[in-house]
Design a protein around this motif. Structure first.
Motif, PDB file in Angstrom:
ATOM      1  N   UNK A  82      -7.701  -2.791  -5.530  1.00 60.50           N
ATOM      2  CA  UNK A  82      -7.770  -4.018  -4.731  1.00 60.50           C
ATOM      3  C   UNK A  82      -6.385  -4.568  -4.415  1.00 60.50           C
ATOM      4  N   UNK A  83      -5.431  -4.423  -5.348  1.00 63.24           N
ATOM      5  CA  UNK A  83      -4.068  -4.888  -5.085  1.00 63.24           C
ATOM      6  C   UNK A  83      -3.397  -4.059  -3.998  1.00 63.24           C
ATOM      7  N   UNK A  84      -3.832  -2.807  -3.852  1.00 65.85           N
ATOM      8  CA  UNK A  84      -3.217  -1.917  -2.864  1.00 65.85           C
ATOM      9  C   UNK A  84      -3.912  -1.978  -1.510  1.00 65.85           C
ATOM     10  N   UNK A  85      -4.985  -2.760  -1.431  1.00 67.43           N
ATOM     11  CA  UNK A  85      -5.803  -2.773  -0.221  1.00 67.43           C
ATOM     12  C   UNK A  85      -5.037  -3.086   1.052  1.00 67.43           C
ATOM     13  N   UNK A  86      -4.177  -4.085   1.013  1.00 65.43           N
ATOM     14  CA  UNK A  86      -3.440  -4.480   2.227  1.00 65.43           C
ATOM     15  C   UNK A  86      -2.531  -3.356   2.703  1.00 65.43           C
ATOM     16  N   UNK A  87      -1.878  -2.681   1.753  1.00 62.67           N
ATOM     17  CA  UNK A  87      -1.011  -1.558   2.115  1.00 62.67           C
ATOM     18  C   UNK A  87      -1.816  -0.434   2.738  1.00 62.67           C
ATOM     19  N   UNK A  88      -2.952  -0.109   2.127  1.00 61.44           N
ATOM     20  CA  UNK A  88      -3.774   0.989   2.625  1.00 61.44           C
ATOM     21  C   UNK A  88      -4.328   0.679   4.009  1.00 61.44           C
ATOM     22  N   UNK A  89      -4.698  -0.568   4.223  1.00 63.54           N
ATOM     23  CA  UNK A  89      -5.292  -0.939   5.507  1.00 63.54           C
ATOM     24  C   UNK A  89      -4.311  -0.763   6.651  1.00 63.54           C
ATOM     25  N   UNK A  90      -3.015  -0.837   6.347  1.00 67.43           N
ATOM     26  CA  UNK A  90      -2.009  -0.672   7.399  1.00 67.43           C
ATOM     27  C   UNK A  90      -1.935   0.770   7.900  1.00 67.43           C
ATOM     28  N   UNK A  91      -2.566   1.705   7.168  1.00 69.93           N
ATOM     29  CA  UNK A  91      -2.569   3.103   7.593  1.00 69.93           C
ATOM     30  C   UNK A  91      -3.858   3.498   8.328  1.00 69.93           C
ATOM     31  N   UNK A  92      -4.820   2.588   8.382  1.00 73.98           N
ATOM     32  CA  UNK A  92      -6.111   2.950   8.958  1.00 73.98           C
ATOM     33  C   UNK A  92      -6.369   2.241  10.276  1.00 73.98           C
ATOM     34  N   UNK A  93      -7.186   2.861  11.093  1.00 76.66           N
ATOM     35  CA  UNK A  93      -7.689   2.260  12.316  1.00 76.66           C
ATOM     36  C   UNK A  93      -9.199   2.384  12.338  1.00 76.66           C
TER      37      UNK A  93
END
Length: 273
Positions: A82-93
């Motif tokens: 959950x802490x990494x969610x924002x970072x991961x979302x920046x790689x997805x569309x």
């Protein structure tokens, strides 16, 4: 003849390159996935992962560096996800396939944190030698071609079974995800019992280890049911029968494993909360 991985379209980003993530990455590259199409997000990479940079794998790239991501594979610990969610979302569309191998993390949770179209999967540690078993379930918005891509990525580390009901994944985690630990415990305790019976500890360890490994390989190669293989070893009134009377008794393996799998299933459900 090209492999399914060689024919996959787009870039792949792996988030988390620990033991399982690293095993997956090694399997992909061994089966023809172009290293230049792979990005790895790992704050504490091993020497082996760092060495892959020389082959073209991009280590800790920014979203701009990696470009459009066709597939994001999330191999993080559930507690850090959950802490990494924002970072991961920046790689997805909206068209990104997200393959999660995190225990207990539901499709809804992964989708809410990462976006994209989610496949939830549960591999196990024999993946490190290409002999894993993975169970996967796809969200309703996963396209056929995306499911095929997920299947190709997961088959790089062993066999794959697909299910339709995500609710089964907690029991899957308890049986095959955690199952290798149960087998290793069997080898550990068989060695200890052998030493208790008078064998030198080193010999007892070798005997237990090779017996468990050899029996597993026999089970792998044989078309016979495990119960039949057990019966084939057991002579009426013999030594094996005497041991099985204990192991199959009221407080034996059936009761223990039923309780153990139930406990692991409950814990998997708790991780999703």
């Amino acid at each position: 003849m090209s492999s399914a991985l060689e024919s996959m379209k787009g870039n792949v980003v792996l988030a988390g390159a620990g033991k399982m993530g690293g095993a997956m990455l090694s399997g992909w590259l061994a089966r023809g996935l172009d290293p230049k199409r792979v990005g790895v997000i790992e704050p504490d990479p091993s020497a082996e992962i760092k060495a892959l940079s020389a082959k073209g794998v991009r280590l800790n790239p920014s979203p701009a560096d990696v470009g459009a991501v066709a597939t994001l594979v999330v191999a993080l610990k559930p507690q850090t996800f959950r802490d990494a969610g924002a970072t991961l979302k920046s790689f997805t569309g909206s068209s990104t396939l997200v393959v999660s191998i995190m225990a207990g993390m539901t499709i809804a949770s992964v989708s809410g944190n990462c976006g994209g179209s989610v496949v939830r999967a549960m591999p196990n540690t024999p993946a490190s030698i290409g002999r894993g078993i993975t169970v996967a379930v796809a969200a309703s918005n996963v396209a056929t071609v995306q499911r095929e891509s997920a299947d190709a990525l997961l088959r790089a580390i062993g066999s794959v079974e697909w299910i339709e009901d995500e609710r089964l994944m907690d029991a899957v985690t308890a049986v095959s995800g955690s199952g290798p630990a149960y087998v290793f415990l069997l080898a550990e305790e068989l060695a200890r019992a052998g030493a208790e019976a008078g064998l030198p500890a080193e010999l007892a360890t070798r005997l237990a280890r090779e017996t468990v490994a050899g029996s597993g390989e026999l089970l792998h190669r044989s078309e016979l049911a495990s119960a039949t293989l057990r019966q084939n070893v057991t002579s009426p009134g013999g030594t094996t029968a005497a041991a099985l009377e204990v192991l199959m008794g009221p407080d034996g393996m059936q009761s223990l494993l039923t309780r153990a799998v139930a406990a692991a299933t409950r814990r998997s459900r708790e991780l999703a909360k």
